[in-house]
Write an enzyme that holds these catalytic residues in place. Sequence first.
Site, PDB file in Angstrom:
ATOM      1  N   SER A  59      -1.579   0.610  -0.814  1.00 43.99           N
ATOM      2  CA  SER A  59      -2.036  -0.780  -1.177  1.00 43.99           C
ATOM      3  C   SER A  59      -0.907  -2.025  -0.809  1.00 43.99           C
ATOM      4  CB  SER A  59      -1.898  -0.820  -2.672  1.00 43.99           C
ATOM      5  OG  SER A  59      -3.247   0.034  -2.936  1.00 43.99           O
ATOM      6  N   LYS A  89      -2.704  -4.995   0.704  1.00 42.24           N
ATOM      7  CA  LYS A  89      -3.241  -6.311  -0.118  1.00 42.24           C
ATOM      8  C   LYS A  89      -2.666  -7.481  -0.056  1.00 42.24           C
ATOM      9  CE  LYS A  89      -5.532  -3.413  -3.861  1.00 42.24           C
ATOM     10  NZ  LYS A  89      -5.196  -2.021  -3.373  1.00 42.24           N
ATOM     11  N   SER A 125      -3.637  -3.877  -8.537  1.00 40.83           N
ATOM     12  CA  SER A 125      -3.857  -3.257  -7.333  1.00 40.83           C
ATOM     13  C   SER A 125      -5.552  -3.058  -7.305  1.00 40.83           C
ATOM     14  CB  SER A 125      -2.937  -2.178  -7.083  1.00 40.83           C
ATOM     15  OG  SER A 125      -3.067  -1.694  -5.715  1.00 40.83           O
TER      16      SER A 125
END
Length: 483
Positions: A67, A70, A325
């Site tokens: 993640s 991101k 997230s």
Amino acid sequence: MMLILLPLLAAAAADTSSPTPATAAPAPVTEALGTAATGTRIGLLVVDETGREIVAIRPDDRFVPASNTKLFTTAAAFAMLETEGADTAAGASVRLEPRGALRDVVLVGAGDARLSSARDCTNDCLATLVDAVARETKVVGDVIGDDTAFPDERWPAGMSWNNMVGRYGTAVSALTMDDNEVALMVRPGRAGSAPEVSGDGYYRIDNRVVTVPAGGKRSIGYMREPGSDLLRLTGTIPADASPYEVRLGVDDPAHRAAWRFAELLRSAGVRVTGKVGVRHRPVMPADDPKVRGNAPAARPPEVPALARLTPAPLREDLVHTNKVSQNLHTELLLRRVGAVSGSGSVADGHAAMDAVLERAGIQRWQYDFGDGSGMSNYNRVTPRASVRLLRWGAEQPWGAAWRGTFPIAGKDGTLANRFKGTALEGRLFAKTGTLNASNALAGYFTTATGRTFTFAAYANDMPGDVSATASLDAALVAVAAAN
């Protein structure tokens, strides 16, 4: 396991700046990283305010960032959507289309992630659109979910298929409602009996969970074949357990939204005489800018709406996206940046991100992305690329707002329970990342002497998917203490 600091001879060629040689990492840093499971591959780059490298371990190796992806998607969103005002996405809308003696209801998504059907909804509420239809008519034909604002690309390339059934792998659609999740509640019964399972009826339930005596273990699993509406629940729940919520992914979000809209229309006194249907826009070769060339991107025609919602400011969603997230919201951001000058396809989104990262001085070999959220195992990034992005982002007009979306160590988001009781509690601001055999953390922290360091820390290839977060965290604490 002793890790060796790698030489930085290739560093100047890997970045647009020429970093000075790194100092040797303090022994506590090496010791902390040495606690990771044997076979773990670690990359760590920490730089000071001037860009001088404090610690550099495999800074130019490519890692699965999970993640941490991101960071790149939300930076592109800040650069292209939030700051420059180029966002083409809007709230959902509804229209009535004549068809014979009746009119069909068409619920249209425009790419925003926050449409809600919750009873306590206060903004971006599906009920508002229901009321608009109910004021106009008491009888409708079909109820249709339209997500043609973006091409129909529901799952990222490289995402594990077993993630599709859960909330973290739910499908992506321009018509998104309730985070494209379905909630079920499991309430224990008497020991030896099946618990009660309740939901809104969207899925058929094959309940194979068993209630076990008080004090037993709760272990509930779920399985659903892709494309099927039959959900099988298995496992155990103690007789004295509190009701347990299970949140599931959706294969066809436009259908789910239209189904829910039809239910709310009936509750509002509108008779639905037809069926629930969908309208998708198949992805075509021309949705790839490399194929399309200079030809205009395909977009659905604009049609007048009976009513349209106005979502809350995008910045609020960006905070939510990075703090917790949120995969789905990030995937929609990727498509939204792709819709600025393209068709809203994944390929257009990545082309837009490439342009932003080029502005940041990140070279193309330093990253590859199969998605926008980090669920794809195709994603790769170097620690140096992430540090470069963070340093460039900090210099942008939106830099402070972007940093404000990061979880804070020991305080909130996905870092709420990390760095507790350490010198970095409340002093580290970073994006986390967790995927199979991959842990990541990248952002900023304040050292013992009050300096601001930028860092990227990755661990890949852990045997048995053993977490390496404790090792990475301890190493960062050691770096902060030594500076």
